[in-house]
Design an enzyme around this catalytic site. Structure first.
Site: not given
Length: 298
Positions: A41, A124, A142
């Site tokens: 990520e 996120y 996203d």
């Protein structure tokens, strides 16, 4: 987003499509660790998947756990980051590894608030790790997710600029109640936006929700609402100059002299500004001793 619009049940169709069409990506494979998910990520922020995969595999081979990364200097993380761009992410990931090792016994936490307390982790990433690594039910949003929802639900060709509250509410309204189904849907809607409902050339003919898409039903109207600011081009930017300096610092374990940095870019004011930014961000440090120069951080 207009809250008077009906909320179609998009999850079953999108998730079924995903199970048949999902790309084979490392972080989707059985046995992929929570640490691997966290690293992926970090790397995927503003970096294409194709560039991330080889770097991710190298990184996890070298540092398979947070403790392994925490045990080396931050400079090694920055050096290994190489050409992924935005090298502050490497510093933040190293700091997060130290914090995970010291605060959580080397195990990536599964709680969103605990994840948010780690360096470099925003809303996120925290939700993505909790959902994808641990299967918790959280809306994960996203750019691709926002585009699919804007088109399918709101009938807009593009999403409005990001809004945490609005975006999470919109995704929450579509998220299945079952934890396993919710995690699958988070991944599925992202994948749909990435390879079918793309920004410039959407493949509506193969979209699993084309018959439920509000944008398609209304004749694909052109979006005329507010738009997210477009990043300036890389060539000739301060980002390019920072990248040149960083490449020079990564290439050696000795101090890089001021005269060597001067050869990297002709515009002295821009070069000095880029170097000052790297020093302020902690990506470069002044070398001790009479010869001076600059190094990666310890």
């Amino acid at each position: 987003m207009n809250e008077t619009l009906p909320r179609p049940d998009l999850a079953p169709s999108i998730t079924a499509w995903f199970h048949e069409n999902a790309r084979d990506l490392p972080w989707r494979r059985d046995g992929f660790t929570a640490w691997g998910t966290l690293v992926s990520e970090f790397m995927l922020q503003q970096t294409p998947v194709a560039r991330v995969i080889p770097r991710l595999e190298e990184w996890l081979t070298r540092w398979p756990t947070p403790a392994a990364l925490a045990a080396v200097p931050a400079s090694e993380a920055v050096r290994a980051w190489a050409s992924l761009g935005y090298p502050r992410r490497a510093l933040w990931l190293h700091a997060a590894a130290v914090q995970i090792t010291e605060r959580h016994g080397g195990e990536v936490p599964d709680d969103v608030d605990e994840l948010l307390a780690l360096t470099g982790i925003g809303d996120y990433t925290a939700r993505a790790v909790a959902a994808f690594a641990y299967g918790h039910r959280h809306p994960v949003v996203d750019t691709n997710t926002r585009r699919v929802i804007a088109r399918a639900v709101a009938g807009q060709g593009e999403p409005a600029p990001p809004s945490r509250g609005r975006d999470l509410e919109a995704m929450s309204a579509l998220l299945p109640n079952d934890r396993r189904e919710a995690a699958a849907f988070n991944a599925a809607i992202m994948e749909l936006g990435a390879i079918v409902c793309t920004a410039k050339s959407p493949r509506c003919d193969v979209c699993p929700i084309k018959d439920a898409c509000a944008w398609r039903a209304s004749g694909y109207p052109v979006y005329d609402g507010p738009k997210k600011a477009v990043q300036k081009k890389y060539e000739g930017s301060d980002r390019q100059v920072r990248g040149l300096i960083m490449a020079e610092l990564r290439s050696t374990h000795r101090p890089v002299t001021a005269s060597e940095i001067e050869t990297l870019w002709p515009d002295a004011a821009q070069r000095d500004r880029a170097l000052a930014g790297l020093l302020a961000d902690g990506l470069a440090v002044a070398a001790p001793g009479p010869t001076g120069g600059y190094l990666l951080p310890d």
